[in-house]
Design an enzyme around this catalytic site. Structure first.
Site, PDB file in Angstrom:
ATOM      1  N   CYS A   1      27.773  61.765  10.674  1.00  0.00           N
ATOM      2  CA  CYS A   1      29.153  61.665  10.306  1.00  0.00           C
ATOM      3  C   CYS A   1      29.435  62.661   9.256  1.00  0.00           C
ATOM      4  CB  CYS A   1      29.387  60.136   9.729  1.00  0.00           C
ATOM      5  SG  CYS A   1      30.865  59.782   9.096  1.00  0.00           S
TER       6      CYS A   1
ATOM      7  N   CYS B   1      31.110  60.527   5.811  1.00  0.00           N
ATOM      8  CA  CYS B   1      30.221  59.874   4.856  1.00  0.00           C
ATOM      9  C   CYS B   1      28.980  60.530   4.779  1.00  0.00           C
ATOM     10  CB  CYS B   1      29.742  58.511   5.792  1.00  0.00           C
ATOM     11  SG  CYS B   1      31.032  57.453   6.231  1.00  0.00           S
TER      12      CYS B   1
ATOM     13  N   CYS C   1      34.210  53.997  11.226  1.00  0.00           N
ATOM     14  CA  CYS C   1      35.425  53.059  11.516  1.00  0.00           C
ATOM     15  C   CYS C   1      36.718  54.026  10.694  1.00  0.00           C
ATOM     16  CB  CYS C   1      35.617  51.830  11.215  1.00  0.00           C
ATOM     17  SG  CYS C   1      37.238  51.025  11.300  1.00  0.00           S
TER      18      CYS C   1
ATOM     19  N   CYS D   1      38.787  51.371   8.282  1.00  0.00           N
ATOM     20  CA  CYS D   1      37.608  50.919   7.125  1.00  0.00           C
ATOM     21  C   CYS D   1      37.454  52.151   6.427  1.00  0.00           C
ATOM     22  CB  CYS D   1      36.395  50.200   7.716  1.00  0.00           C
ATOM     23  SG  CYS D   1      37.173  48.659   8.409  1.00  0.00           S
TER      24      CYS D   1
ATOM     25  N   CYS E   1      31.131  54.113   7.740  1.00  0.00           N
ATOM     26  CA  CYS E   1      30.087  53.940   8.981  1.00  0.00           C
ATOM     27  C   CYS E   1      29.781  52.621   8.723  1.00  0.00           C
ATOM     28  CB  CYS E   1      29.068  54.853   9.028  1.00  0.00           C
ATOM     29  SG  CYS E   1      29.525  56.669   9.231  1.00  0.00           S
TER      30      CYS E   1
ATOM     31  N   CYS F   1      39.219  44.833  14.440  1.00  0.00           N
ATOM     32  CA  CYS F   1      39.994  43.819  14.970  1.00  0.00           C
ATOM     33  C   CYS F   1      41.215  43.780  13.890  1.00  0.00           C
ATOM     34  CB  CYS F   1      39.178  42.421  15.068  1.00  0.00           C
ATOM     35  SG  CYS F   1      40.368  41.165  15.990  1.00  0.00           S
TER      36      CYS F   1
END
Length: 306
Positions: A131, A134, A145, A148, A151, A159
């Site tokens: 990633c 991150c 995500c 958010c 990771c 959701c």
């Protein structure tokens, strides 16, 4: 000056997005609050005439409602779990990686770093899963995500209805929320149905409660159908130890793609989500298990640690 305006605008948009992300949750909360009022006051206290029937309806309703609200709260406010520090690049490795301009050398650097870690999955091209936002080597079943901005271990999906990322830390609570939601809607529909028929036939006076009772049955049935499909799908995923992401994109291991790479057998698959203690399977209490465990082509189980 222009840069300052851009930063202010970016901050304002980010703030608006965070506020708007709570709108679906607010919608669910308002619907639930209305259903509580309609069932408890308009149905049980106004429409139902038998005292014994009122007591039974209210006791069972509140028992289900408590677990429904509890699991929804846990799904929303249980923070996603991130990989621990050993998966992050050290300051020296990060500098080496960013200063290296040749992609093939960067890939080789990640391969060497990954040898020290319990990582067995790869990208579709066979490279180490890294990633770049991150600055970490992704553990197995971990994904970034974008909502958010982190990771998330064993990420299933983000959701909007709980405004949270569903993954290792709260997947159990999310499944319980779906189960109690189905039970909540089913209970309302079955207990309201006889009074719906009475209102429909004109056996009960056409008062304000009539609207609430009729609409309550319609809403309960509508949500029940959609929720039971979603719950059934996630039960199927749990039975095979898959996430939603893995169901749509087959995991790739060092030996190649394997769609059942994490399947440990029905019972162990359930324990991966709900824990080993069956007493807590229906209660929204955290039960710690490994974030993931894969079965290699040779049949041996290898734990994937966070």
């Amino acid at each position: 000056m222009r840069r300052g305006w851009k930063m202010a605008l970016s901050g304002g948009l980010r703030c608006c997005r965070q506020v708007l992300s709570w709108v679906p949750v607010l919608v669910i909360v308002l619907v639930v609050l209305w259903s509580y009022y309609a069932y408890v006051f308009e149905l049980c206290l106004v429409t139902v005439l038998s005292p014994a029937e009122k007591v039974v309806y209210l006791i069972l309703y509140h028992a289900i409602f408590v677990f429904f609200a509890w699991t929804y709260w846990k799904s929303i406010f249980t923070l996603p779990q991130q990989p621990n520090q050993k998966f992050h690049l050290s300051y020296t490795d990060k500098e080496r990686y960013e200063n290296e301009e040749r992609p093939e050398v960067q890939k080789q650097m990640l391969v060497e770093m990954a040898k020290k870690l319990p990582v067995y999955t790869r990208t579709g091209s066979g490279a180490v899963r890294f990633c770049d936002r991150c600055h970490l080597i992704k553990p197995d079943r971990c994904h970034h995500c974008s909502v958010c901005a982190m990771c998330v271990l064993k990420m299933d999906h983000h959701c909007p209805w709980v405004n949270n990322c569903i993954g290792f830390s709260n997947y159990k609570f999310f499944l319980q929320f779906l189960a109690y939601s189905v039970l909540y809607c089913l209970y309302i529909a079955t207990t309201v149905f006889s009074y719906f028929i009475k209102y429909w036939r004109g056996e009960l006076p056409s008062v304000r409660s009539k609207f609430h009772v009729l609409f309550l049955l319609f809403v309960a049935c509508m949500f029940f159908v959609s929720l039971v499909i979603l719950f059934g799908y996630h039960c199927w995923l749990v039975s095979r130890n898959k996430t939603t992401l893995e169901a749509f994109c087959t995991p790739v291991f060092t030996s190649g793609p394997e769609k059942n790479g994490f399947n440990l057998g029905f019972i162990k698959n359930i324990q991966q989500v709900f824990g080993n203690n069956k007493k807590f399977w229906l209660i929204p209490i955290g039960s710690r298990t490994l974030p993931g465990e894969l079965r290699t082509p040779s049949g041996a189980s290898v734990p994937s640690q966070s």
